[in-house]
Design a protein around this motif. Structure first.
Motif, PDB file in Angstrom:
ATOM      1  N   MET A   1       6.251  -4.754   5.571  1.00  0.00           N
ATOM      2  CA  MET A   1       5.884  -3.495   6.323  1.00  0.00           C
ATOM      3  C   MET A   1       5.825  -1.983   4.981  1.00  0.00           C
ATOM      4  SD  MET A   1       2.701  -4.422   7.800  1.00  0.00           S
ATOM      5  CE  MET A   1       2.779  -5.670   6.781  1.00  0.00           C
TER       6      MET A   1
ATOM      7  N   ALA B   1       4.921  -2.727   1.749  1.00  0.00           N
ATOM      8  CA  ALA B   1       3.222  -2.642   1.708  1.00  0.00           C
ATOM      9  C   ALA B   1       3.029  -0.442   1.894  1.00  0.00           C
ATOM     10  CB  ALA B   1       2.251  -2.908   3.037  1.00  0.00           C
ATOM     11  N   MET B   2       3.121  -0.049   3.071  1.00  0.00           N
ATOM     12  CA  MET B   2       3.545   1.456   2.754  1.00  0.00           C
ATOM     13  C   MET B   2       4.134   1.909   1.760  1.00  0.00           C
ATOM     14  SD  MET B   2       5.657   1.715   6.659  1.00  0.00           S
ATOM     15  CE  MET B   2       5.834   3.563   6.982  1.00  0.00           C
TER      16      MET B   2
ATOM     17  N   ASN C   1      -0.258   0.527   7.796  1.00  0.00           N
ATOM     18  CA  ASN C   1       1.090  -0.567   8.559  1.00  0.00           C
ATOM     19  C   ASN C   1       2.154   0.303   9.204  1.00  0.00           C
ATOM     20  OD1 ASN C   1       0.311  -0.385   4.376  1.00  0.00           O
ATOM     21  ND2 ASN C   1      -0.462  -2.490   6.194  1.00  0.00           N
TER      22      ASN C   1
ATOM     23  N   TYR D   1       1.960  -1.201  12.209  1.00  0.00           N
ATOM     24  CA  TYR D   1       1.980  -2.489  12.284  1.00  0.00           C
ATOM     25  C   TYR D   1       3.716  -2.638  12.789  1.00  0.00           C
ATOM     26  CZ  TYR D   1      -2.902  -3.720  10.928  1.00  0.00           C
ATOM     27  OH  TYR D   1      -4.049  -3.965  10.254  1.00  0.00           O
TER      28      TYR D   1
END
Length: 127
Positions: free
Chosen positions: A86, A89-90, A105, A108
């Motif tokens: 994550m 992803a961020m 994200n 999550y």
């Protein structure tokens, strides 16, 4: 607390499974045209499919070790690995200016931190 941890784990596993299946089996060009999938336009097919496989494995790693009682410590370890995923992803969505996905994200990520903390500290599977 055990029930809350199981609910959070099931939700995160379902999310990981859905995202993994999408990345592993939907063509990259179609993903690039969808909201939140713009990052796949600059990524290779192998990278996107590899992330999909990792997400499918994360879904299994969040549920199966505890259910089968085979190395249940892998549940919080998988949650820690999800935190790393994550963060990546961020960073990716942040670079593209997709701040609503950065926030998503981070939610999550928070759920994964809750699972890891809960299963390592509060309610471990083994005493």
């Amino acid at each position: 607390m055990n029930i809350a941890l199981w609910i959070a784990t099931a939700l995160l596993a379902a999310l990981a499974l859905f995202g993994g299946i999408t990345k592993a089996f939907v063509p990259r060009e179609k993903l690039a045209a969808s909201p939140g999938g713009e990052w796949t336009a600059a990524a290779g097919d192998g990278f996107v499919k590899g992330l999909g496989v990792l997400q499918i494995l994360a879904a299994a790693g969040l549920i199966l070790p505890a259910v089968l009682d085979i190395a249940p410590v892998m549940v919080p370890v998988t949650a820690v690995c999800w935190v790393g995923l994550m963060v990546g992803a961020m960073i990716t969505h942040g670079r593209l200016g997709e701040y609503k996905f950065v926030v998503l994200n981070s939610v999550y990520l928070a759920v994964a931190v809750f699972i890891a903390w809960g299963r390592f500290v509060l309610e471990p599977f083994t005493s």
